[in-house]
Every structure is written in C-alpha cells, then in structure tokens.
Write a protein that holds these residues in place. Structure first.
Motif, PDB file in Angstrom:
ATOM      1  N   SER A 157      18.209   1.097   1.291  1.00 35.56           N
ATOM      2  CA  SER A 157      17.602   0.358   2.389  1.00 35.56           C
ATOM      3  C   SER A 157      18.337   0.669   3.694  1.00 35.56           C
ATOM      4  O   SER A 157      19.542   0.441   3.810  1.00 35.56           O
ATOM      5  CB  SER A 157      17.664  -1.144   2.093  1.00 35.56           C
ATOM      6  N   LYS A 158      17.603   1.180   4.678  1.00 36.73           N
ATOM      7  CA  LYS A 158      18.188   1.490   5.983  1.00 36.73           C
ATOM      8  C   LYS A 158      18.792   0.241   6.614  1.00 36.73           C
ATOM      9  O   LYS A 158      19.874   0.288   7.202  1.00 36.73           O
ATOM     10  CB  LYS A 158      17.098   2.091   6.885  1.00 36.73           C
ATOM     11  N   GLU A 159      18.136  -0.888   6.474  1.00 31.93           N
ATOM     12  CA  GLU A 159      18.634  -2.137   7.054  1.00 31.93           C
ATOM     13  C   GLU A 159      19.960  -2.537   6.422  1.00 31.93           C
ATOM     14  O   GLU A 159      20.894  -2.932   7.119  1.00 31.93           O
ATOM     15  CB  GLU A 159      17.606  -3.270   6.900  1.00 31.93           C
ATOM     16  N   SER A 160      20.057  -2.432   5.116  1.00 28.80           N
ATOM     17  CA  SER A 160      21.303  -2.785   4.425  1.00 28.80           C
ATOM     18  C   SER A 160      22.434  -1.851   4.832  1.00 28.80           C
ATOM     19  O   SER A 160      23.556  -2.287   5.088  1.00 28.80           O
ATOM     20  CB  SER A 160      21.114  -2.721   2.906  1.00 28.80           C
ATOM     21  N   LEU A 161      22.122  -0.560   4.905  1.00 31.92           N
ATOM     22  CA  LEU A 161      23.146   0.410   5.301  1.00 31.92           C
ATOM     23  C   LEU A 161      23.589   0.191   6.743  1.00 31.92           C
ATOM     24  O   LEU A 161      24.781   0.287   7.054  1.00 31.92           O
ATOM     25  CB  LEU A 161      22.626   1.830   5.097  1.00 31.92           C
ATOM     26  N   ASP A 162      22.643  -0.133   7.634  1.00 30.27           N
ATOM     27  CA  ASP A 162      23.003  -0.424   9.025  1.00 30.27           C
ATOM     28  C   ASP A 162      23.908  -1.645   9.111  1.00 30.27           C
ATOM     29  O   ASP A 162      24.863  -1.662   9.890  1.00 30.27           O
ATOM     30  CB  ASP A 162      21.748  -0.643   9.880  1.00 30.27           C
ATOM     31  N   MET A 163      23.614  -2.652   8.324  1.00 28.27           N
ATOM     32  CA  MET A 163      24.430  -3.867   8.325  1.00 28.27           C
ATOM     33  C   MET A 163      25.857  -3.551   7.849  1.00 28.27           C
ATOM     34  O   MET A 163      26.837  -3.985   8.461  1.00 28.27           O
ATOM     35  CB  MET A 163      23.807  -4.941   7.425  1.00 28.27           C
ATOM     36  N   ILE A 164      25.976  -2.764   6.812  1.00 24.35           N
ATOM     37  CA  ILE A 164      27.293  -2.382   6.291  1.00 24.35           C
ATOM     38  C   ILE A 164      28.044  -1.555   7.327  1.00 24.35           C
ATOM     39  O   ILE A 164      29.238  -1.773   7.566  1.00 24.35           O
ATOM     40  CB  ILE A 164      27.140  -1.618   4.955  1.00 24.35           C
ATOM     41  N   LEU A 165      27.361  -0.629   7.970  1.00 20.74           N
ATOM     42  CA  LEU A 165      27.983   0.201   8.999  1.00 20.74           C
ATOM     43  C   LEU A 165      28.475  -0.663  10.161  1.00 20.74           C
ATOM     44  O   LEU A 165      29.598  -0.481  10.643  1.00 20.74           O
ATOM     45  CB  LEU A 165      26.997   1.258   9.503  1.00 20.74           C
ATOM     46  N   ASN A 166      27.666  -1.596  10.600  1.00 18.30           N
ATOM     47  CA  ASN A 166      28.075  -2.473  11.700  1.00 18.30           C
ATOM     48  C   ASN A 166      29.270  -3.343  11.319  1.00 18.30           C
ATOM     49  O   ASN A 166      30.163  -3.561  12.138  1.00 18.30           O
ATOM     50  CB  ASN A 166      26.895  -3.319  12.181  1.00 18.30           C
ATOM     51  N   LEU A 167      29.296  -3.817  10.083  1.00 20.57           N
ATOM     52  CA  LEU A 167      30.457  -4.590   9.625  1.00 20.57           C
ATOM     53  C   LEU A 167      31.719  -3.728   9.620  1.00 20.57           C
ATOM     54  O   LEU A 167      32.792  -4.175  10.032  1.00 20.57           O
ATOM     55  CB  LEU A 167      30.213  -5.153   8.217  1.00 20.57           C
ATOM     56  N   ALA A 168      31.587  -2.490   9.177  1.00 20.52           N
ATOM     57  CA  ALA A 168      32.738  -1.581   9.163  1.00 20.52           C
ATOM     58  C   ALA A 168      33.216  -1.297  10.585  1.00 20.52           C
ATOM     59  O   ALA A 168      34.420  -1.245  10.848  1.00 20.52           O
ATOM     60  CB  ALA A 168      32.379  -0.285   8.435  1.00 20.52           C
ATOM     61  N   LYS A 169      32.260  -1.108  11.514  1.00 14.43           N
ATOM     62  CA  LYS A 169      32.628  -0.878  12.915  1.00 14.43           C
ATOM     63  C   LYS A 169      33.338  -2.085  13.500  1.00 14.43           C
ATOM     64  O   LYS A 169      34.326  -1.941  14.230  1.00 14.43           O
ATOM     65  CB  LYS A 169      31.394  -0.534  13.742  1.00 14.43           C
ATOM     66  N   LEU A 170      32.840  -3.288  13.193  1.00 13.04           N
ATOM     67  CA  LEU A 170      33.492  -4.507  13.685  1.00 13.04           C
ATOM     68  C   LEU A 170      34.898  -4.623  13.126  1.00 13.04           C
ATOM     69  O   LEU A 170      35.835  -4.985  13.826  1.00 13.04           O
ATOM     70  CB  LEU A 170      32.669  -5.748  13.310  1.00 13.04           C
ATOM     71  N   ARG A 171      35.047  -4.321  11.864  1.00  6.95           N
ATOM     72  CA  ARG A 171      36.368  -4.389  11.224  1.00  6.95           C
ATOM     73  C   ARG A 171      37.318  -3.393  11.874  1.00  6.95           C
ATOM     74  O   ARG A 171      38.466  -3.689  12.140  1.00  6.95           O
ATOM     75  CB  ARG A 171      36.236  -4.119   9.726  1.00  6.95           C
ATOM     76  N   SER A 172      36.816  -2.200  12.150  1.00  8.30           N
ATOM     77  CA  SER A 172      37.636  -1.187  12.778  1.00  8.30           C
ATOM     78  C   SER A 172      38.039  -1.605  14.184  1.00  8.30           C
ATOM     79  O   SER A 172      39.188  -1.453  14.572  1.00  8.30           O
ATOM     80  CB  SER A 172      36.867   0.140  12.828  1.00  8.30           C
ATOM     81  N   ALA A 173      37.087  -2.157  14.937  1.00  8.54           N
ATOM     82  CA  ALA A 173      37.402  -2.614  16.298  1.00  8.54           C
ATOM     83  C   ALA A 173      38.412  -3.750  16.261  1.00  8.54           C
ATOM     84  O   ALA A 173      39.345  -3.782  17.066  1.00  8.54           O
ATOM     85  CB  ALA A 173      36.127  -3.066  16.994  1.00  8.54           C
ATOM     86  N   LYS A 174      38.256  -4.655  15.331  1.00  8.46           N
ATOM     87  CA  LYS A 174      39.196  -5.773  15.208  1.00  8.46           C
ATOM     88  C   LYS A 174      40.596  -5.241  14.900  1.00  8.46           C
ATOM     89  O   LYS A 174      41.588  -5.682  15.492  1.00  8.46           O
ATOM     90  CB  LYS A 174      38.748  -6.731  14.101  1.00  8.46           C
ATOM     91  N   ALA A 175      40.679  -4.284  13.982  1.00  7.87           N
ATOM     92  CA  ALA A 175      41.982  -3.701  13.624  1.00  7.87           C
ATOM     93  C   ALA A 175      42.590  -2.977  14.811  1.00  7.87           C
ATOM     94  O   ALA A 175      43.799  -3.056  15.039  1.00  7.87           O
ATOM     95  CB  ALA A 175      41.823  -2.750  12.443  1.00  7.87           C
ATOM     96  N   ASP A 176      41.766  -2.278  15.597  1.00  7.94           N
ATOM     97  CA  ASP A 176      42.270  -1.566  16.771  1.00  7.94           C
ATOM     98  C   ASP A 176      42.901  -2.526  17.773  1.00  7.94           C
ATOM     99  O   ASP A 176      43.953  -2.260  18.335  1.00  7.94           O
ATOM    100  CB  ASP A 176      41.136  -0.797  17.467  1.00  7.94           C
ATOM    101  N   PHE A 177      42.243  -3.658  17.993  1.00  3.43           N
ATOM    102  CA  PHE A 177      42.749  -4.606  18.975  1.00  3.43           C
ATOM    103  C   PHE A 177      43.902  -5.447  18.437  1.00  3.43           C
ATOM    104  O   PHE A 177      44.732  -5.917  19.207  1.00  3.43           O
ATOM    105  CB  PHE A 177      41.626  -5.509  19.480  1.00  3.43           C
ATOM    106  N   ALA A 178      43.972  -5.622  17.126  1.00  2.00           N
ATOM    107  CA  ALA A 178      45.014  -6.447  16.524  1.00  2.00           C
ATOM    108  C   ALA A 178      46.240  -5.599  16.140  1.00  2.00           C
ATOM    109  O   ALA A 178      47.249  -6.148  15.737  1.00  2.00           O
ATOM    110  CB  ALA A 178      44.491  -7.183  15.304  1.00  2.00           C
TER     111      ALA A 178
END
Length: 140
Positions: free
Chosen positions: A116-137
């Motif tokens: 599912s493209k929607e499921s994969l997009d959601m997972i990708l966005n979560l990974a991006k958020l996690r990466s951004a959070k780690a970058d700032f923290a």
C-alpha cells in the motif's frame, strides 16, 4: 535487455567515448547496444562500475525486483529454520544478529510485504520525523 545505451545517452557521451573510457572496442559497445552481443560478466561489471549502477540494474532489473532480491538474500543470510515435532517449520532471525541490525532486518522483512502506497508513505514520514528529531536532539 540491458541499459547500456540508455545510460550512455543519459550521460551525454558517444559510443567512442564509452569505448575509450572502459577499454572496450567501439564495435563491441555498438553491438552490445544493438543487442547483437551479450554482455560478458567482466563487461557487465566494468560498465556498471563506469556508470555507477549495479549489474542488476544494468541488465534491466526493475527497482522492485532488485529490492525483493536484496531482502530475500538477507533472509537467506540471517534467518534460521526450526523444524517442530508436528512438522511445522518456523523462521526466525539467527541469534547471532544483534541490535540495532536485528530490528532493521525485521523492518525490512516486514516492509517487503507492504504494498500500500499510503502505508509506505506513512512509514517513510515517521522515519523522517524520527531522523529529524534525532538530528535536533543530538541522538544517533
């Protein structure tokens, strides 16, 4: 079908330039591109190296095929099978695989089953958020 001509044209180089850069004859490159000659293994490796692509891509595999082959090879390398008394067989990651690689492999194996493209997009966005959070923290 291989992608030599497509890659050469995308790079904006002539057959002659590719021949000089790779050490193959002009006629060899031309015949490869016309499909009159098959790529040998050394030729495929040299051309893939020159273009900065995998041999699989050079030989025409789709990104989906390459991803599935990659995940399947990891499964073969890191999964073990256990035969139960009732005849059932279960697979699990080998005990030798430690964190964080263990979790990363589990995620890859699960991702292979999601179409599912929607499921994969959601997972990708979560990974991006996690990466951004780690970058700032300042986390890893």
């Amino acid at each position: 079908m291989h992608r030599v001509k497509e890659l050469r044209e995308a790079k904006g180089i002539s057959v002659r330039h590719l021949a000089l850069a790779t050490g193959f004859s002009h006629s060899t490159i031309a015949r490869l591109e016309r499909g009159e000659r098959k790529l040998s293994t050394p030729q495929a490796v040299a051309l893939a190296d020159y273009f900065g692509v995998s041999v699989d891509f050079l030989l025409g595999k789709s990104p989906e095929e390459m991803f599935n082959d990659f995940v399947d090879s990891l499964r073969g390398d890191f999964m073990t099978e256990l035969l139960h008394g009732d005849g059932d067989v279960t697979q699990s990651l080998s005990d030798s695989v430690r964190e964080p690689v263990r979790t990363k492999l589990e995620i890859l194996f699960l991702l292979r089953g999601i179409n599912s493209k929607e499921s994969l997009d959601m997972i990708l966005n979560l990974a991006k958020l996690r990466s951004a959070k780690a970058d700032f923290a300042g986390e890893d």
